[in-house]
Every structure is written in C-alpha cells, then in structure tokens.
Design an enzyme around this catalytic site. Structure first.
Site, mmCIF file in Angstrom:
data_model
loop_
_atom_site.group_PDB
_atom_site.id
_atom_site.type_symbol
_atom_site.label_atom_id
_atom_site.label_comp_id
_atom_site.label_asym_id
_atom_site.label_seq_id
_atom_site.Cartn_x
_atom_site.Cartn_y
_atom_site.Cartn_z
ATOM 1 N N ASN A 190 -16.723 -14.433 -60.200
ATOM 2 C CA ASN A 190 -15.789 -14.543 -61.325
ATOM 3 C C ASN A 190 -15.292 -15.987 -61.437
ATOM 4 O O ASN A 190 -14.187 -16.330 -61.021
ATOM 5 C CB ASN A 190 -14.627 -13.563 -61.148
ATOM 6 C CG ASN A 190 -13.790 -13.432 -62.390
ATOM 7 O OD1 ASN A 190 -13.813 -14.287 -63.265
ATOM 8 N ND2 ASN A 190 -13.025 -12.351 -62.464
ATOM 9 N N GLU A 195 -7.332 -12.040 -53.736
ATOM 10 C CA GLU A 195 -8.769 -12.183 -53.574
ATOM 11 C C GLU A 195 -9.409 -11.992 -54.932
ATOM 12 O O GLU A 195 -8.856 -11.331 -55.811
ATOM 13 C CB GLU A 195 -9.357 -11.229 -52.539
ATOM 14 C CG GLU A 195 -9.345 -9.774 -52.907
ATOM 15 C CD GLU A 195 -8.112 -9.054 -52.410
ATOM 16 O OE1 GLU A 195 -7.695 -8.125 -53.105
ATOM 17 O OE2 GLU A 195 -7.559 -9.409 -51.366
ATOM 18 N N VAL A 197 -6.053 -9.318 -67.793
ATOM 19 C CA VAL A 197 -5.771 -9.829 -69.128
ATOM 20 C C VAL A 197 -6.728 -9.084 -70.051
ATOM 21 O O VAL A 197 -7.938 -9.058 -69.819
ATOM 22 C CB VAL A 197 -5.981 -11.352 -69.237
ATOM 23 C CG1 VAL A 197 -5.798 -11.828 -70.673
ATOM 24 C CG2 VAL A 197 -5.018 -12.086 -68.307
ATOM 25 N N TYR A 200 -7.094 -19.521 -60.812
ATOM 26 C CA TYR A 200 -6.314 -19.539 -59.574
ATOM 27 C C TYR A 200 -6.267 -20.931 -58.955
ATOM 28 O O TYR A 200 -5.219 -21.361 -58.474
ATOM 29 C CB TYR A 200 -6.867 -18.517 -58.582
ATOM 30 C CG TYR A 200 -6.808 -17.098 -59.107
ATOM 31 C CD1 TYR A 200 -5.696 -16.616 -59.802
ATOM 32 C CD2 TYR A 200 -7.869 -16.223 -58.926
ATOM 33 C CE1 TYR A 200 -5.643 -15.320 -60.288
ATOM 34 C CE2 TYR A 200 -7.823 -14.915 -59.404
ATOM 35 C CZ TYR A 200 -6.714 -14.482 -60.080
ATOM 36 O OH TYR A 200 -6.656 -13.193 -60.565
#
Length: 165
Positions: free
Chosen positions: A125, A120, A87, A132
C-alpha cells in the site's frame, strides 16, 4: 474547520471541505461496516467492526453530510495504536486522510496522553506508506505474513512515531 467552496463541488481538497470529527458508537455500525467494506480488499467483518465500536476509541470524519472515513485507536500505557484507518474511496487523494491522521495524532497526545503512536500497513500500500511517512511515522519492523492477500499472505510494515502534547 474550513468552509467548503460551492463553486468547486466535484474536486475538493481537505482545505476546501468543512471536515468534522465525530466519536462513533454502536449506532454507527451499519455506516462504519459499509465504509470498511468499500475501502479495503480484506475488510473487517461486521462482528469485528461491532467489537471495535464497543472496545476502542472510534472516530468518524465527515465532510458536510457525507461520511469521508473513520479510524479505530487503542491506547495502553501511553502507547496509541491505529487499528483501522479508512478513507472512503470517493474522498481518497484529497487530503482527508492526512487531515484525519493529524487530528488523531493531536487527540492521542492531548486526550489519551499517549507518548508513542504505532500502526501497521500493507507492504504493497504505497499511498498509505507515503501518508504515514509524511505524517512523521518511521518503519520500526516487519510483521511477516500479517495480512491476508490474494493467493496467500502479505507482510505488514510496522511504523511508529513519538508524540508531543
């Protein structure tokens, strides 16, 4: 697709943006390589981006005329894997990532007939991990030393989810 409110042009959310999804091709190499370089601390090389455009399912997301991101997927024997997910920095935190991910989940289930979806993510992060997890992915393992990092290597969190068409 949701129309953009011109009164709020500086602080959009995905609900306010007219997002469209576009299959990417080799013609998009420069654009995708720029997005990749701007979004990752250790971006794929231009040669890796070219290879992805040639061999995998690559989708871009646009907000009007602006490229907001892209994703690279592989699918083998009913298992989809998210190989790259970007993004653009100026679109982060506005719901573009969750909208793109939901679209990919649906597309993988319906068009690729995938039953399971893997990815993964860098252990550090936290924003991506939350994205997720909110999308239904769960941790299924760790890939030790998977990513290059400043001063060494970083573990990857392997995540998966079941897809329903």
């Amino acid at each position: 697709m949701i129309t953009q409110d011109p009164q709020h042009s500086t602080a959009h959310t995905a609900r306010q943006m007219a997002l469209s999804f576009v299959r990417l091709s080799i013609d998009d190499l420069e654009r995708v390589a720029r997005l990749e370089a701007n979004a990752h601390s250790h971006p794929w090389s231009k040669a890796q981006v070219l290879s992805a455009l040639q061999h995998y399912h690559c989708w871009g997301v646009r907000s009007g005329a602006d490229w907001a991101g892209f994703a690279v997927l592989s699918c083998v024997v009913g298992e989809a894997e998210l190989l790259d997910f970007v993004v653009a920095p100026e679109f982060q935190g506005q719901g573009v990532g969750s909208t793109l991910l939901a679209w990919l989940q649906n597309w993988a289930a319906t068009e690729l007939q995938a039953k399971r979806f893997y990815l993964e993510v860098r252990e550090s992060n936290q924003a991506a991990l939350a994205l997720y997890q909110n999308a239904g992915f769960v941790e299924v393992g760790i890939r030790a030393g998977y990513y290059p990092a400043r001063g060494g290597r970083e573990d990857a969190v392997l995540m998966a989810m079941e897809l329903i068409a």
